[in-house]
Design an enzyme around this catalytic site. Structure first.
Site, PDB file in Angstrom:
ATOM      1  N   ARG A   1       7.057  87.642  26.155  1.00  0.00           N
ATOM      2  CA  ARG A   1       7.799  86.483  26.643  1.00  0.00           C
ATOM      3  C   ARG A   1       7.433  85.222  25.871  1.00  0.00           C
ATOM      4  NH1 ARG A   1       6.905  86.906  33.003  1.00  0.00           N
ATOM      5  NH2 ARG A   1       5.226  88.334  32.435  1.00  0.00           N
TER       6      ARG A   1
ATOM      7  N   ARG B   1      12.875  80.658  40.281  1.00  0.00           N
ATOM      8  CA  ARG B   1      12.684  79.673  39.215  1.00  0.00           C
ATOM      9  C   ARG B   1      14.018  79.212  38.639  1.00  0.00           C
ATOM     10  NH1 ARG B   1       7.920  83.404  36.754  1.00  0.00           N
ATOM     11  NH2 ARG B   1       6.174  82.576  37.977  1.00  0.00           N
TER      12      ARG B   1
ATOM     13  N   SER C   1      -0.166  97.167  31.846  1.00  0.00           N
ATOM     14  CA  SER C   1       0.055  95.965  31.049  1.00  0.00           C
ATOM     15  C   SER C   1      -1.268  95.242  30.815  1.00  0.00           C
ATOM     16  CB  SER C   1       1.030  95.020  31.752  1.00  0.00           C
ATOM     17  OG  SER C   1       0.428  94.454  32.908  1.00  0.00           O
TER      18      SER C   1
ATOM     19  N   ASP D   1       4.216  90.714  43.993  1.00  0.00           N
ATOM     20  CA  ASP D   1       5.060  91.860  43.636  1.00  0.00           C
ATOM     21  C   ASP D   1       5.144  92.892  44.747  1.00  0.00           C
ATOM     22  OD1 ASP D   1       5.415  90.722  41.160  1.00  0.00           O
ATOM     23  OD2 ASP D   1       3.920  91.983  40.151  1.00  0.00           O
TER      24      ASP D   1
END
Length: 316
Positions: free
Chosen positions: A153, A129, A12, A81
């Site tokens: 996003r 969240r 990414s 992560d």
């Protein structure tokens, strides 16, 4: 390329940006060239919710397999992560200085969390969240299915049907997209995931004894940041002590200030209707790395004991 350190990374834009930054520092410290090797993970190819895939550990497995196979010499993870359990044959060789650990809001029209209108749609793929939003603004409509890279996003804000999204500050900062932030949340009011903002460099436990192996070990030692390692160790020890996964609604924030290590940890009900919080501090015997780590383990255990006694298992 015998005199090159091969650094494994996800493909990414964010993973490449943060890996390039730390790989350059590692190469300078080791005195060797570095080569980035892109590894595709299940978390990159699946569109399913992270929780259904087994949590954010899905981003780590393919990288670890490449490291164990000898395809790369070191791999770079976003520490939040990385599962807390030890992985056979691998160790964390370095944790560089942490970036901004806060969460941020990216909203249309420069809105903040308090100024979003009632019924506004907010996207996030993080159960923590979601819980925090439910506790702070139960009138908002939360879309828990937000996935994809940061650009994907962010494209959903406005024309994409969302009024705002919540992201990690470190990711936007590393990509040079800090201008999109409409609010940075205070860690005291909005604690984040254990290890957020930090990177972990993982290596094989059995180190190569050749020139590259020795240079890699020296480079890792040079970029490891003792204070960051201690604070994230405290935060992740809370996650491990509660036996919660990477995607559980648990937040933790640690810091070293004026000779003391402070830790605040919170466990949320999934709908945000309740939260348990424990805050503790410890005084390390010195600023040496081992003393900082001992204080981190001590303060985390006290926080875990308090949270479990208060009913954290039933809450989360």
């Amino acid at each position: 390329m015998a005199d090159t350190i091969r650094v494994g990374t996800r493909g990414s834009a964010l993973a490449l940006a943060q890996t390039e930054q730390i790989a350059k520092a590692l190469g300078r410290a080791a005195g060797l060239e570095v080569e980035l090797v892109t590894v595709t993970t299940q978390g990159d190819t699946s569109t399913a919710a992270l929780a259904s895939l087994g949590g954010t550990g899905v981003f780590a497995s393919a990288l670890r397999e490449a490291l164990l196979a000898g395809d790369v010499d070191v791999i770079v993870h976003s520490l939040k992560d990385l599962p807390t359990a030890a992985y056979p044959g691998l160790v964390i060789g370095a944790i560089p200085r942490r970036a901004d650990a806060r969460d941020v809001l990216v909203a249309r029209d420069g809105l903040t969390l308090d100024t979003l209108p009632e019924g506004a749609r907010v996207g996030t793929g993080s159960p923590r969240r979601v819980s925090q939003l439910g506790a702070r603004r139960p009138d908002l409509v939360v879309d828990p299915g937000l996935r994809g890279n940061i650009d994907t996003r962010m494209s959903k804000v406005g024309a994409g049907g969302l009024d705002a999204i919540i992201l990690a500050a470190a990711g936007l900062d590393r990509l040079g997209r800090a201008d999109a932030v409409t609010e940075r949340f205070s860690l005291s009011d909005w604690p984040t995931a254990p290890g957020q903002g930090a990177l972990a460099l993982e290596v094989r436990e059995e180190r190569a004894s050749d020139a590259v192996g020795r240079a890699l070990a020296a480079g890792l030692g040079a970029i490891d940041h003792a204070t960051t390692r201690a604070t994230v160790t405290a935060e992740r020890a809370v996650l491990a002590g509660l036996e919660a996964g990477c995607a559980a609604p648990v937040a933790a924030s640690a810091m070293v200030d004026d000779g003391m290590l402070f830790l605040t940890a919170s466990v949320y009900a999934l709908d945000g209707s309740a939260v348990l919080t424990a805050s503790h501090a410890a005084v390390p015997d010195s600023t040496a790395a081992l003393d900082l780590l001992a204080a981190a383990e001590e303060v985390a255990q006290r926080a875990v004991d308090e949270l479990l006694a208060a009913g954290a298992k039933e809450l989360a």
